[in-house]
Every structure is written in structure tokens, then in C-alpha cells.
Design an enzyme around this catalytic site. Structure first.
Site: not given
Ligand code: NI
Length: 155
Positions: A46, A51, A88-89, A130-131, A134
Site C-alpha cells: 500500500g 508518502q 511501512c515504506l 494504515h493508508e 497516512h
Molecule cells: Ni505506510
């Protein structure tokens, strides 16, 4: 455009609240295309627009069941609870258990501006929460109840 740089923890942009997309234009479509390309290139499941430095309410995800693109996603109901490992990236090499709803219903728009409704449980519910976090400047590390060894998919 193509693959975009993923911001990492410490960058203030990740802590800001994203604004709604009022009109889906060419820039929105390019953003969606670049976000999925970036997510696949980074082996994430995701990715949220902040991000990649864009403070708009846009997320993409693929938990192995195909690409989902959501514009202005909003959780309209949630049920139950589950604890799952997340990564998470934007927070490389950190993994931890987070408590999330067991299932959620999310309303959003697709790239054509059509209203859609997603019902997700298990990993899909985790990923949606989660997304969407963000988009409000929240990182999973804000909610970790226990850090774990790194062997998990990056969300
Ligand atoms: Ni993330």
C-alpha cells in the site's frame, strides 16, 4: 513521471493532513499511476500520496488481489479488533504489532469519479486503516503495541 521518491520518517510532510481531491484531473491520474508503479517497485502492499510528497487524499494498495485505487477514502464503519504485524515504506526496517478493527467499510471514489464502497476484513482492513492514517499524518509507529523482528510485508 514514473517511480517517485518515498519520503521517510522525519520528513514533516508525513505528519501533515492531506486535503480532499475536489476534481479528478490529469495530475490526479498521473499521481495514481506513479503511486502504483512506486508501490510495486518498492514491494509495498500500500502507498498513500503524502508518502510521495503529495498532500492529497489518495491511496493505492494491492494485497495480492489486484490493484485498488481510492480517492478521498473514508472509513464509514468498523467492527471488531485484530492485532497484526505492520511495516511501512516510510519507516524502513521497523515492524510492529498494531491493533486495528477486524473489518471496515470504506467509501471512496475511483479514478473515474465513480463512488465505490469497499468492505475489507483481515489484511485488507489493516491496509485500509494504515493508508488512511497516512492521510491524517499518522504513522503506524504511533500505534505500535510491540515491536517485532523484520520479516513482514511492507504496508
Ligand atoms: Ni505506510
Amino acid at each position: 513521471m514514473g517511480i517517485r521518491k518515498v519520503l521517510t520518517d522525519g520528513d514533516e510532510t508525513l505528519r501533515k493532513k492531506s486535503r480532499k481531491v475536489e476534481k479528478i484531473d490529469d495530475r490526479t491520474i498521473t499521481l495514481l499511476d506513479d503511486m502504483s508503479e512506486t508501490m510495486y517497485a518498492e514491494n509495498g502492499v500500500g502507498l498513500a500520496a503524502p508518502q510521495v510528497g503529495v498532500l492529497r487524499r489518495v491511496i493505492v494498495m494491492d494485497i495480492g488481489e489486484g490493484l485498488l485505487e481510492l480517492i478521498n477514502p473514508k472509513i464509514i464503519s468498523k467492527k471488531g479488533a485484530q492485532i497484526k504485524a505492520e511495516g511501512c515504506l516510510s519507516v524502513p526496517d521497523v515492524f510492529g504489532e498494531v491493533k486495528r478493527p477486524d473489518s471496515v467499510v470504506v467509501s471512496a471514489m475511483d479514478r473515474k469519479g465513480k463512488k465505490i464502497r469497499i468492505e475489507g476484513s483481515g489484511l485488507l482492513a489493516v491496509c485500509l486503516c494504515h493508508e488512511i492514517d497516512h492521510l491524517d499524518g499518522i504513522l503506524f509507529t504511533d500505534k505500535v503495541i510491540k515491536y517485532i523482528e523484520p520479516d513482514t510485508d511492507k504496508i
